[in-house]
Design an enzyme around this catalytic site. Structure first.
Site, PDB file in Angstrom:
ATOM      1  N   HIS A 266      -6.635  -5.650  -1.467  1.00  0.00           N
ATOM      2  CA  HIS A 266      -5.567  -4.666  -1.327  1.00  0.00           C
ATOM      3  C   HIS A 266      -4.361  -5.206  -0.560  1.00  0.00           C
ATOM      4  O   HIS A 266      -3.220  -4.965  -0.937  1.00  0.00           O
ATOM      5  CB  HIS A 266      -6.125  -3.424  -0.630  1.00  0.00           C
ATOM      6  CG  HIS A 266      -5.170  -2.287  -0.554  1.00  0.00           C
ATOM      7  ND1 HIS A 266      -4.560  -1.744  -1.663  1.00  0.00           N
ATOM      8  CD2 HIS A 266      -4.704  -1.574   0.516  1.00  0.00           C
ATOM      9  CE1 HIS A 266      -3.767  -0.755  -1.286  1.00  0.00           C
ATOM     10  NE2 HIS A 266      -3.837  -0.636   0.018  1.00  0.00           N
TER      11      HIS A 266
ATOM     12  N   ASP B 274      -8.452  -5.568  -6.037  1.00  0.00           N
ATOM     13  CA  ASP B 274      -8.236  -4.342  -5.274  1.00  0.00           C
ATOM     14  C   ASP B 274      -8.560  -3.134  -6.136  1.00  0.00           C
ATOM     15  O   ASP B 274      -7.998  -2.984  -7.231  1.00  0.00           O
ATOM     16  CB  ASP B 274      -6.780  -4.272  -4.795  1.00  0.00           C
ATOM     17  CG  ASP B 274      -6.451  -2.940  -4.142  1.00  0.00           C
ATOM     18  OD1 ASP B 274      -7.362  -2.333  -3.533  1.00  0.00           O
ATOM     19  OD2 ASP B 274      -5.285  -2.512  -4.236  1.00  0.00           O
TER      20      ASP B 274
ATOM     21  N   SER C 227       0.826  -1.196   0.000  1.00  0.00           N
ATOM     22  CA  SER C 227       0.000   0.000   0.000  1.00  0.00           C
ATOM     23  C   SER C 227       0.877   1.269   0.000  1.00  0.00           C
ATOM     24  O   SER C 227       1.727   1.432  -0.867  1.00  0.00           O
ATOM     25  CB  SER C 227      -0.953  -0.028   1.192  1.00  0.00           C
ATOM     26  OG  SER C 227      -1.901   1.012   1.099  1.00  0.00           O
TER      27      SER C 227
END
Length: 470
Positions: free
Chosen positions: A447, A391, A179
């Site tokens: 994600h 994601d 991320s």
């Protein structure tokens, strides 16, 4: 003789702070919620960085269960910025996780993770930047941070940690995260290599870096959400074509005077508003969730209650049927005094633990890192980029787009990779001698890919660390 008799109050205070800021490492033998002694080596501690070691970064270190002496050493930086290393450890790649079937809102239960990356690697899980997890500073000025400071402090931490653990200096070193760590991980890796060039001690055996669904180019990453939504059938073709024309392919920072584009994007938002952007196969839960409760106390009764008719129990998770509710257990567990004592958290340093601290005084000042990737590739490092293909926070199509700008030679084009005879995703292998660059999608993952597809991600990282075909 008492210390007060030797010095005045200001000096006493300084000495107390320095004493509190001393290096500390403790072996954890057992954890509340997990029966018996730990079947793996866990060490926790603080390392001071910055001026006068004013910033105290907390870490969890887990030795490889295979061969600590030979397996890679990984520095794991959870994203956010401000998300705790404990989140990455428990929900993604660490040796234990919650046993939801046996957990209650008053007593979370733990179980071993069969797909922990610590089965093949030594991993340092670092609470960074300061203000994250159990990391803290001795003055308020040190909480004002940005990307540059975060990178510098993570690098300083790693140098000091290796000085305290010289037995791992010869292990292959990888910097990893997911991320928002897509911004910091490559820069930490570059700092390590520059430090080696400058002759800084200790010299580190850096071999490469690993990133999952990484933020890399803020504008293009976020702009790819609309094409991704169309690709996955979340918005109708007519709406996509209209938005593409009216918005000229630019879906963020839209000029409000472009009414047609604004209307199109409102329609797009309506199509996806009930979908969890972290995994488009799951529902968007109620707004009162652990991810956004830094200032508001979470309500444990939410585990079994939700007003939305969309969120019905499923066969897979009949009791804890909304993924966000899984995160409630970490609040309960990490806030318990017995847990803090077991982890050797310094009393009075972090009053309220949160999974992701949204109140950080943090300035993002380096949101395009493509040139850093280019520099690291030129320097010959191995790179693994993996993306959960469901994601919509950082869609894989956006990641593919910036990888294309690197102008690398494809050594093995887009192909399926398998786990137990099933398609686990798709991969493209690139070469730019002496660097090897691998891009992999993880089928059905969100994600934080290992959270959704632990078995597949474990197979992926095991093969990659061992230089096996993907």
């Amino acid at each position: 003789m008492k210390l007060r008799a030797l010095c005045g109050p200001p000096l006493c205070l300084l000495l107390c702070l320095l004493f509190q800021s001393g290096l500390s490492q403790t072996v954890v033998k057992s954890l509340p919620g997990l029966p018996g002694d730990l079947p793996f080596y866990l060490e926790t501690g603080y390392i001071g960085v910055g001026e006068l070691d004013d910033v105290q970064l907390f870490y969890y270190f887990v030795e490889s269960e295979r061969s600590p002496r030979d397996d890679p050493l990984v520095l794991w930086l959870t994203g956010g910025p401000g998300c705790s290393a404990l989140s990455g450890l428990i929900y993604e790649i660490g040796p234990f996780t919650f046993n939801y079937e046996k957990s209650t809102r008053f007593r979370p239960s733990l179980k071993l993770n069969d797909y922990s990356w610590t089965k093949v690697a030594n991993i340092i899980f670092l609470d960074q930047p300061v203000g994250t997890g159990f990391s803290y500073a001795n003055n308020w000025e040190s909480y004002n941070i940005n990307d540059n400071i975060s990178v510098a402090e993570s690098y300083e931490f790693l140098r000091k940690w290796l000085k305290l653990h010289p037995q791992f200096l010869s292990n292959p070193l990888y910097i990893a995260g997911d991320s928002y760590s897509g911004v910091t991980v490559p820069r930490v890796a570059l700092e390590v290599d520059k430090g080696n060039e400058a002759g800084l001690e200790p010299k580190m055996n850096l071999e490469g870096y690993v990133l999952g669904n990484p933020l890399t180019n803020y504008d293009s990453d976020l702009n790819s959400r609309v094409p991704f939504a169309h690709l996955k059938g979340l918005i109708p073709n007519e709406l996509y074509e209209s938005a593409k024309t009216d918005c000229n392919g630019k879906y963020i920072n839209v000029n409000e005077s472009n009414a047609d584009c604004v209307d199109d994007l409102k329609a797009v938002n309506l199509c996806v508003e009930n979908i969890d952007t972290a995994n488009i196969l799951e529902p968007n839960c109620v707004t009162q969730s652990p991810k956004s409760t830094v200032s508001d106390r979470w309500d444990p009764t939410l585990i079994n209650r939700d007003p939305s008719p969309l969120l019905l129990p499923t066969e897979r998770a009949s009791r804890v049927w909304c993924r966000n509710y899984n995160y409630l257990y970490i609040y309960i567990w990490a806030s318990a005094k017995v847990v803090r004592d077991a982890l050797h958290i310094r009393e009075g340093t972090v009053e309220k633990w949160v999974r992701c601290n949204k109140t950080l005084s943090y300035t993002s000042n380096f949101l395009v890192v493509i040139d850093i990737h280019k520099e690291l590739i030129k320097r010959g490092f191995r790179v693994l980029i993996y993306s959960g293909d469901h994601d919509m926070v950082i869609p894989y199509v956006g990641t593919q787009a910036w990888i294309d700008t690197l102008n690398l030679t494809i050594s093995e084009d887009w192909h399926a990779w398998f786990v137990d005879g099933q398609v686990a995703g798709y991969a493209t292998l690139y070469s730019s001698f002496p660097s090897l660059f691998t891009f992999v999608t993880v089928k059905g993952a969100g994600h934080t890919a290992p959270e959704y597809k632990p078995k597949e991600c474990f197979a992926l990282i095991s093969r990659w660390f061992d230089y096996l075909y993907i």
